[in-house]
Design a protein around this motif. Structure first.
Motif, PDB file in Angstrom:
ATOM      1  N   UNK A  39      42.913  36.004  30.592  1.00 55.74           N
ATOM      2  CA  UNK A  39      43.109  37.538  31.436  1.00 55.74           C
ATOM      3  C   UNK A  39      41.911  37.488  32.117  1.00 55.74           C
ATOM      4  N   UNK A  40      42.204  37.449  33.469  1.00 52.93           N
ATOM      5  CA  UNK A  40      40.744  38.315  34.218  1.00 52.93           C
ATOM      6  C   UNK A  40      40.401  39.281  34.840  1.00 52.93           C
ATOM      7  N   UNK A  41      38.660  39.477  34.520  1.00 57.31           N
ATOM      8  CA  UNK A  41      38.138  40.572  34.337  1.00 57.31           C
ATOM      9  C   UNK A  41      38.732  41.621  34.095  1.00 57.31           C
ATOM     10  N   UNK A  42      39.407  41.567  35.731  1.00 55.15           N
ATOM     11  CA  UNK A  42      40.284  43.004  36.652  1.00 55.15           C
ATOM     12  C   UNK A  42      40.867  43.549  35.101  1.00 55.15           C
ATOM     13  N   UNK A  43      41.460  43.032  35.178  1.00 55.59           N
ATOM     14  CA  UNK A  43      43.292  43.627  33.885  1.00 55.59           C
ATOM     15  C   UNK A  43      42.473  44.188  32.521  1.00 55.59           C
ATOM     16  N   UNK A  44      40.855  43.482  32.522  1.00 57.53           N
ATOM     17  CA  UNK A  44      40.813  43.986  30.464  1.00 57.53           C
ATOM     18  C   UNK A  44      39.421  44.619  30.783  1.00 57.53           C
ATOM     19  N   UNK A  45      38.952  45.397  30.068  1.00 54.67           N
ATOM     20  CA  UNK A  45      37.200  45.297  30.095  1.00 54.67           C
ATOM     21  C   UNK A  45      36.663  44.247  28.712  1.00 54.67           C
ATOM     22  N   UNK A  52      47.161  43.986  58.288  1.00 51.76           N
ATOM     23  CA  UNK A  52      48.069  44.249  59.251  1.00 51.76           C
ATOM     24  C   UNK A  52      48.772  42.768  57.523  1.00 51.76           C
ATOM     25  N   UNK A  53      49.718  41.945  59.009  1.00 42.29           N
ATOM     26  CA  UNK A  53      50.734  40.495  58.229  1.00 42.29           C
ATOM     27  C   UNK A  53      49.630  39.662  57.747  1.00 42.29           C
ATOM     28  N   UNK A  54      49.848  39.184  56.459  1.00 39.26           N
ATOM     29  CA  UNK A  54      49.425  39.134  55.413  1.00 39.26           C
ATOM     30  C   UNK A  54      48.169  39.044  55.013  1.00 39.26           C
ATOM     31  N   UNK A  55      47.818  40.169  54.949  1.00 40.92           N
ATOM     32  CA  UNK A  55      46.748  41.003  54.442  1.00 40.92           C
ATOM     33  C   UNK A  55      46.064  40.559  53.042  1.00 40.92           C
ATOM     34  N   UNK A  56      47.173  40.673  52.529  1.00 43.49           N
ATOM     35  CA  UNK A  56      47.317  40.264  50.422  1.00 43.49           C
ATOM     36  C   UNK A  56      46.691  38.977  50.651  1.00 43.49           C
ATOM     37  N   UNK A  57      46.916  37.876  51.578  1.00 42.81           N
ATOM     38  CA  UNK A  57      46.431  36.888  51.377  1.00 42.81           C
ATOM     39  C   UNK A  57      45.137  36.814  52.030  1.00 42.81           C
ATOM     40  N   UNK A  58      44.400  37.892  53.024  1.00 43.00           N
ATOM     41  CA  UNK A  58      43.095  37.393  52.912  1.00 43.00           C
ATOM     42  C   UNK A  58      41.927  37.551  52.153  1.00 43.00           C
ATOM     43  N   UNK A  59      41.737  38.039  50.742  1.00 43.32           N
ATOM     44  CA  UNK A  59      41.115  38.435  49.539  1.00 43.32           C
ATOM     45  C   UNK A  59      42.183  37.069  48.625  1.00 43.32           C
ATOM     46  N   UNK A  60      40.516  37.352  47.616  1.00 42.69           N
ATOM     47  CA  UNK A  60      41.327  36.410  46.271  1.00 42.69           C
ATOM     48  C   UNK A  60      41.171  37.569  45.538  1.00 42.69           C
ATOM     49  N   UNK A  61      42.163  37.396  44.275  1.00 37.82           N
ATOM     50  CA  UNK A  61      43.025  38.029  43.630  1.00 37.82           C
ATOM     51  C   UNK A  61      41.869  39.270  43.231  1.00 37.82           C
ATOM     52  N   UNK A  62      40.575  38.392  42.805  1.00 34.56           N
ATOM     53  CA  UNK A  62      39.574  39.444  42.366  1.00 34.56           C
ATOM     54  C   UNK A  62      39.075  40.689  42.965  1.00 34.56           C
ATOM     55  N   UNK A  63      38.653  39.160  43.978  1.00 31.36           N
ATOM     56  CA  UNK A  63      37.427  40.817  44.740  1.00 31.36           C
ATOM     57  C   UNK A  63      38.296  41.760  45.552  1.00 31.36           C
ATOM     58  N   UNK A 110      32.070  52.525  40.910  1.00 32.62           N
ATOM     59  CA  UNK A 110      32.093  52.896  39.593  1.00 32.62           C
ATOM     60  C   UNK A 110      32.208  53.530  38.782  1.00 32.62           C
ATOM     61  N   UNK A 111      33.332  54.770  38.540  1.00 31.47           N
ATOM     62  CA  UNK A 111      33.499  55.458  37.453  1.00 31.47           C
ATOM     63  C   UNK A 111      34.658  55.425  36.465  1.00 31.47           C
ATOM     64  N   UNK A 112      35.432  54.239  37.246  1.00 31.36           N
ATOM     65  CA  UNK A 112      35.719  53.494  35.705  1.00 31.36           C
ATOM     66  C   UNK A 112      35.956  52.510  34.931  1.00 31.36           C
ATOM     67  N   UNK A 113      36.264  52.881  34.237  1.00 32.35           N
ATOM     68  CA  UNK A 113      36.519  52.082  32.396  1.00 32.35           C
ATOM     69  C   UNK A 113      34.728  52.076  32.661  1.00 32.35           C
ATOM     70  N   UNK A 114      33.850  52.605  33.236  1.00 31.84           N
ATOM     71  CA  UNK A 114      32.454  53.218  33.101  1.00 31.84           C
ATOM     72  C   UNK A 114      31.390  52.028  33.442  1.00 31.84           C
ATOM     73  N   UNK A 115      32.586  51.534  34.784  1.00 34.52           N
ATOM     74  CA  UNK A 115      31.958  49.728  35.623  1.00 34.52           C
ATOM     75  C   UNK A 115      32.026  48.914  34.780  1.00 34.52           C
ATOM     76  N   UNK A 116      32.683  48.689  33.325  1.00 31.35           N
ATOM     77  CA  UNK A 116      32.594  46.924  32.652  1.00 31.35           C
ATOM     78  C   UNK A 116      33.403  46.032  33.130  1.00 31.35           C
ATOM     79  N   UNK A 117      34.152  46.634  33.914  1.00 35.34           N
ATOM     80  CA  UNK A 117      35.328  45.452  34.616  1.00 35.34           C
ATOM     81  C   UNK A 117      34.542  45.368  36.595  1.00 35.34           C
ATOM     82  N   UNK A 118      33.015  46.141  36.511  1.00 38.21           N
ATOM     83  CA  UNK A 118      32.534  45.534  38.100  1.00 38.21           C
ATOM     84  C   UNK A 118      33.050  46.905  38.630  1.00 38.21           C
ATOM     85  N   UNK A 119      32.493  47.283  40.333  1.00 42.36           N
ATOM     86  CA  UNK A 119      32.808  48.226  40.898  1.00 42.36           C
ATOM     87  C   UNK A 119      32.082  47.794  42.067  1.00 42.36           C
TER      88      UNK A 119
END
Length: 268
Positions: A53-59, A96-107, A115-124
């Motif tokens: 699983x990617x890092x954004x989904x889990x600690x 705008x249109x296509x904005x959901x494809x402009x960046x990668x999923x992790x980004x 940084x307050x979320x999950x003590x920053x362990x999933x990146x911030x």
């Protein structure tokens, strides 16, 4: 003929000259270090589905403390968004249109993770926000220079809070009309959390930003305005890194400064 002696630890040989010479038996017993040549086995958590699983989904499993080191947040538990579709909808509304494809999923997830979320362990998003803030400040300064500015020093002295008692008049020139827009006060009046937070809410970032408020029943008192402003800057920084500065400048002009009352020519 000297006999071969076992390998000594560095910390043992460094202090050997400061201690009385021990017996031969004690040297063999205390100075020899045991080194394992076997390959260390991985923990069971790395052999499960969680490892894929990617890092954004889990600690990350190795960053989970065996016991809680902080007290539970007051005022209940704040539930963050975990639905990728809701996140994509926020990016479409902002970019705008296509904005959901402009960046990668992790980004995409990183840009809205405080940084307050999950003590920053999933990146911030602090580093992305730092870059995005510089871009927004530059575009704001250019917009202030090109926008009509209030004349704080009129020739006839009317409208001045404190007219000069010596009757002096400052030098005025059309090329200097927007110079006062470069001051920190002018920029701070535009880019403050009270004005930028509603812009972020307009795009639904308040529904997808991941953070841990101090009090879930008092989000404003917990600093949600600063958190949303950081997410707004971070998205600009992410766009600049993945799509280039020209696209990021256009996003700042159309999606941040335009809602604040600035107008831009099509070729700007």
């Amino acid at each position: 003929m000297t006999s071969k002696r076992p390998f000594r630890c560095l910390f043992s040989t460094a202090s050997s000259s400061l201690r009385p010479t021990p017996s031969k038996a004690s040297i063999v017993r205390t100075s020899a270090c045991t080194f394992s040549t076997t390959t260390p086995s991985r923990g069971p958590e790395y052999d499960t589905e969680a490892a894929e699983r990617p890092r954004w989904q889990q600690t990350p499993p190795r960053m989970i403390a065996p016991y809680r080191i902080r007290p539970q947040a007051r005022g209940g538990v704040f539930k963050v968004n975990e639905d990728p579709r809701r996140l994509d909808d926020a990016y479409v509304r902002m970019l705008g249109h296509g904005g959901d494809k402009m960046l990668g999923d992790e980004v995409k997830w990183l840009a809205v993770t405080h940084k307050s979320f999950d003590h920053g362990r999933r990146g911030f998003n602090d580093r992305l926000a730092y870059l995005g803030r510089r871009i927004v400040e530059l575009q704001t300064s250019q917009a202030l220079i090109n926008s009509p500015q209030e004349n704080y020093w009129p020739r006839d002295g009317k409208g001045m809070s404190e007219p000069d008692k010596f009757g002096r008049r400052p030098f005025l020139h059309p090329a200097l009309n927007g110079l006062q827009g470069l001051t920190d006060e002018a920029e701070g009046a535009v880019l403050n959390k009270t004005r930028l937070a509603p812009v972020a809410e307009r795009y639904g970032l308040d529904k997808v930003t991941r953070w841990t408020p101090k009090n879930a029943e008092n989000l404003k008192g917990s600093g949600i305005e600063s958190v949303l402003m950081t997410s707004l800057y971070a998205i600009v920084g992410a766009v600049a890194l993945e799509r280039g500065g020209e696209v990021a400048n256009k996003v700042v002009q159309d999606k941040i400064l335009a809602p604040l009352g600035f107008t831009f020519s099509p070729d700007s």
